[in-house]
Design a protein around this motif. Structure first.
Motif, short mmCIF file in Angstrom:
data_model
loop_
_atom_site.label_atom_id
_atom_site.label_comp_id
_atom_site.label_asym_id
_atom_site.label_seq_id
_atom_site.Cartn_x
_atom_site.Cartn_y
_atom_site.Cartn_z
N CYS A 36 111.23 -61.52 -84.75
CA CYS A 36 110.68 -62.75 -83.87
C CYS A 36 110.31 -62.03 -82.54
CB CYS A 36 111.97 -63.41 -83.63
SG CYS A 36 112.52 -64.38 -85.05
N ARG A 40 105.45 -63.27 -83.29
CA ARG A 40 104.82 -63.86 -84.56
C ARG A 40 104.91 -65.20 -84.70
NH1 ARG A 40 107.31 -58.86 -86.46
NH2 ARG A 40 105.83 -57.87 -87.70
N CYS A 41 105.67 -65.80 -83.61
CA CYS A 41 105.59 -67.30 -83.73
C CYS A 41 105.23 -67.85 -82.40
CB CYS A 41 107.20 -67.73 -83.68
SG CYS A 41 107.99 -67.43 -85.32
N CYS A 50 111.62 -69.09 -84.13
CA CYS A 50 111.58 -68.24 -85.09
C CYS A 50 112.95 -68.24 -85.94
CB CYS A 50 111.59 -66.84 -84.54
SG CYS A 50 111.46 -65.55 -85.55
N TRP A 52 115.03 -66.30 -88.92
CA TRP A 52 115.12 -65.05 -89.54
C TRP A 52 116.20 -65.22 -90.69
CZ3 TRP A 52 112.94 -60.67 -90.69
CH2 TRP A 52 113.70 -59.75 -91.01
N GLU A 58 113.55 -61.51 -94.06
CA GLU A 58 112.17 -62.01 -93.75
C GLU A 58 112.23 -63.15 -92.77
OE1 GLU A 58 110.96 -63.15 -97.62
OE2 GLU A 58 111.42 -65.28 -97.39
N ARG A 60 110.23 -66.53 -90.57
CA ARG A 60 109.18 -67.63 -90.70
C ARG A 60 109.12 -68.19 -89.46
NH1 ARG A 60 113.49 -69.74 -93.12
NH2 ARG A 60 114.20 -71.93 -92.67
N CYS A 61 108.08 -68.96 -89.12
CA CYS A 61 108.17 -69.87 -87.63
C CYS A 61 108.11 -71.29 -88.14
CB CYS A 61 106.81 -69.60 -87.21
SG CYS A 61 106.41 -68.04 -86.69
N GLU A 62 108.85 -72.09 -87.38
CA GLU A 62 108.86 -73.46 -87.36
C GLU A 62 108.65 -74.16 -86.14
OE1 GLU A 62 112.79 -74.89 -88.97
OE2 GLU A 62 112.35 -73.61 -91.08
N GLU A 72 97.59 -72.45 -87.87
CA GLU A 72 98.53 -71.71 -88.62
C GLU A 72 98.27 -70.20 -88.52
OE1 GLU A 72 101.45 -70.86 -91.37
OE2 GLU A 72 100.72 -72.98 -90.77
N ARG A 75 100.08 -69.66 -85.40
CA ARG A 75 101.42 -70.48 -85.67
C ARG A 75 101.84 -70.91 -84.41
NH1 ARG A 75 103.35 -69.41 -90.56
NH2 ARG A 75 102.88 -67.35 -91.55
#
Length: 80
Positions: A36, A40-41, A50, A52, A58, A60-62, A72, A75
């Motif tokens: 994070c 990346r986000c 972010c 985790w 792994e 991901r971004c929300e 996208e 992000r």
């Protein structure tokens, strides 16, 4: 400084008052996933969070509530 009342997080170990973090985490108390930390986000946008998953290792971004992804690749989020 870490101690019994202010412990390290996410598997970090307190050594001589400083947290030694697990390889996936950083910060004074191992509070931040390294994934994070590297923009990346959303390049620091407040609307993006972010997530985790420490078991899968792994991230991901929300978008936060009332936002959605509009680029996208970057992000980034915009208001809905």
């Amino acid at each position: 400084m870490c101690n019994d009342t202010n412990p390290c997080q996410n598997g970090g170990v307190c050594q001589e008052g400083l947290c030694k973090c697990h390889e996936d985490y950083a910060g004074a108390w191992c509070e931040t996933p390294k994934w994070c930390m590297h923009s990346r986000c959303g390049n620091g946008q407040d609307e993006v969070k972010c997530i985790w998953d420490s078991e899968k290792r792994e991230g991901r971004c929300e978008c936060k509530e009332r936002y959605h992804f509009y680029m996208e690749r970057d992000r980034s989020c915009e208001s809905t």
